[in-house]
Design a protein around this motif. Structure first.
Motif, PDB file in Angstrom:
ATOM      1  N   LEU A 120       0.443  -1.052   0.282  1.00  0.00           N
ATOM      2  CA  LEU A 120       0.257  -0.076  -0.188  1.00  0.00           C
ATOM      3  C   LEU A 120       0.473   1.280   0.209  1.00  0.00           C
ATOM      4  N   LYS A 121       0.331   2.306  -0.374  1.00  0.00           N
ATOM      5  CA  LYS A 121       0.983   3.673  -0.818  1.00  0.00           C
ATOM      6  C   LYS A 121       1.394   3.999   0.873  1.00  0.00           C
ATOM      7  N   GLU A 122       0.787   4.399   1.186  1.00  0.00           N
ATOM      8  CA  GLU A 122       0.248   4.695   2.419  1.00  0.00           C
ATOM      9  C   GLU A 122       1.828   3.909   3.632  1.00  0.00           C
ATOM     10  N   ALA A 175      -2.792 -11.555   2.559  1.00  0.00           N
ATOM     11  CA  ALA A 175      -1.468 -10.725   4.357  1.00  0.00           C
ATOM     12  C   ALA A 175      -1.627  -9.235   3.727  1.00  0.00           C
ATOM     13  N   VAL A 176      -1.602  -8.408   3.115  1.00  0.00           N
ATOM     14  CA  VAL A 176      -0.553  -7.434   2.881  1.00  0.00           C
ATOM     15  C   VAL A 176      -2.327  -6.655   3.207  1.00  0.00           C
ATOM     16  N   ILE A 177      -3.515  -7.297   2.541  1.00  0.00           N
ATOM     17  CA  ILE A 177      -4.547  -6.118   2.675  1.00  0.00           C
ATOM     18  C   ILE A 177      -5.183  -6.124   3.790  1.00  0.00           C
ATOM     19  N   THR A 178      -4.718  -7.402   4.534  1.00  0.00           N
ATOM     20  CA  THR A 178      -5.011  -7.627   6.406  1.00  0.00           C
ATOM     21  C   THR A 178      -4.427  -6.678   7.396  1.00  0.00           C
ATOM     22  N   GLY A 179      -2.923  -6.504   6.684  1.00  0.00           N
ATOM     23  CA  GLY A 179      -2.318  -5.948   7.443  1.00  0.00           C
ATOM     24  C   GLY A 179      -1.334  -6.989   8.128  1.00  0.00           C
ATOM     25  N   GLN A 194      -5.398  -6.189  -7.359  1.00  0.00           N
ATOM     26  CA  GLN A 194      -5.885  -7.110  -6.528  1.00  0.00           C
ATOM     27  C   GLN A 194      -5.631  -6.049  -5.300  1.00  0.00           C
ATOM     28  N   ILE A 195      -5.052  -6.096  -4.296  1.00  0.00           N
ATOM     29  CA  ILE A 195      -5.348  -4.722  -3.447  1.00  0.00           C
ATOM     30  C   ILE A 195      -5.630  -3.917  -3.531  1.00  0.00           C
ATOM     31  N   GLY A 200      -9.629  -0.167  -1.465  1.00  0.00           N
ATOM     32  CA  GLY A 200      -9.343   1.043  -2.252  1.00  0.00           C
ATOM     33  C   GLY A 200      -8.500   2.349  -2.455  1.00  0.00           C
ATOM     34  N   LYS A 201      -7.501   1.918  -1.949  1.00  0.00           N
ATOM     35  CA  LYS A 201      -6.171   2.713  -1.948  1.00  0.00           C
ATOM     36  C   LYS A 201      -4.869   2.515  -3.025  1.00  0.00           C
TER      37      LYS A 201
END
Length: 331
Positions: A120-122, A175-179, A194-195, A200-201
């Motif tokens: 995620l870019k954040e 794993a990335v989606i859920t942190g 997909q992410i 939506g990020k």
């Protein structure tokens, strides 16, 4: 282009000028099966669009597009003669070719590697040093993970600088989606979209190619017997494929709409568009900016071979470009 002894005779036979497509050819089209490396994504949309617009039929090719389950199974299907043409990662094909698989590439769609650290870019993971202290999701044995040690070496990182979690492609994305993981090793043209679709990020794709580890990616793979037996078919196919990638690059919306029409479950319009727009900059390398799509240089293949030798997949004796690539069928 250097050409191996195995395909030299056929290559010479097809090196003459290409004829122009005609409508009569469409009436006598030859059935041809193309197996993709995965489910249809934005990367594959040029081929779906080319079929819809009749580029293949105009060349006398009745193309059937089959979804795949990974580059390895697709290359194996081509080697076994179960499909005529495969769309798969060149490095995967090379690894099987040196083990005796009768396969060779006749053109490459992704001329810069899609392998990437995806997050995620954040998270702010936009350079190798940002990996330190993070948790990275990986799939043991897949193409990105095989190049990962070289990426670490090139960028002065070591395994102790981060933690890893292992899982299949779906597990990595989740794993990335859920942190549970900060990033994953994957394909910029696929997992990132997909992410984005799920969260939506915006996503950051830190390409291996931007940090010293490049290799040719998705390519058109054929059995060496097909080169000898059906050279005219391969010329026609590659002419249509080249036109498809050219047209889709200029008309991405049409490409996405073609996929949505033919494969309603392939993804959202937004994710397909993101995948295609991520792929388009990878369709050309610095060496091929002035060339038509799908044509690579000896130097690019040599760079890929060098990467494969560095990661231990090929040996120093496996340097013959002609064992892996031939450009005689490209317009």
């Amino acid at each position: 282009m250097k050409i191996s002894n195995l395909v030299f005779g056929a290559a010479v036979a097809v090196a003459s000028a290409f004829s122009q497509p005609n409508l009569a050819a469409a009436q006598d089209a030859e059935k041809t099966t193309l197996m993709l490396n995965w489910y249809v994504t934005g990367l594959h949309s040029p081929l779906v669009l080319g079929k819809e617009k009749g580029f293949f039929k105009a060349e006398g090719v009745d193309i059937e597009i089959q979804e795949g389950r990974g580059s390895g199974p697709t290359v194996q299907a081509v080697a076994a003669g179960n499909v005529q043409i495969g769309f798969a990662d060149l490095t995967t094909m090379m690894a099987l070719a040196v083990k005796g698989a009768p396969v060779i590439s006749i053109g490459s769609a992704l001329q810069r590697s899609p392998f990437a650290v995806i997050s995620l870019k954040e998270k702010g993971i936009d350079s190798p040093e940002k990996v330190k202290g993070l948790t990275i999701a990986m799939t043991a044995g897949d193409s990105p993970s095989q190049s990962w040690p070289l990426f670490l070496e090139k960028n002065k990182l070591k395994n102790g600088d981060f933690k890893t979690v292992n899982g299949d492609a779906k597990t990595k994305v989740n794993a990335v989606i859920t942190g549970q993981a900060d990033a994953l090793l994957g394909f910029a043209t696929d997992q990132g979209t997909q992410i984005e679709a799920a969260t939506g990020k915006p996503v950051t794709n830190m390409l291996f190619a931007d940090f010293g580890v490049n290799s040719i990616g998705s390519s058109f793979i054929v059995n060496t017997a097909t080169i000898a037996e059906k050279p005219e078919l391969l010329k026609k196919f590659m002419r249509a494929a080249t036109k498809s990638f050219e047209y889709a690059s200029e008309h991405p919306q049409e490409a996405v709409e073609a996929v949505r029409k033919a494969y309603p479950n392939a993804g959202t319009p937004e994710s397909l568009m993101t995948g295609l727009k991520t792929a388009i900059p990878l369709f050309k390398a610095k060496e091929t900016e002035g060339s038509r799509p799908l044509r690579v240089t000896n130097a690019q293949v040599e760079e890929t071979i060098a990467t494969m030798i560095a990661v231990g997949t090929l040996k120093a004796s496996d340097k013959d470009v002609g064992k892996y690539y031939i450009d005689a069928f490209l317009p």
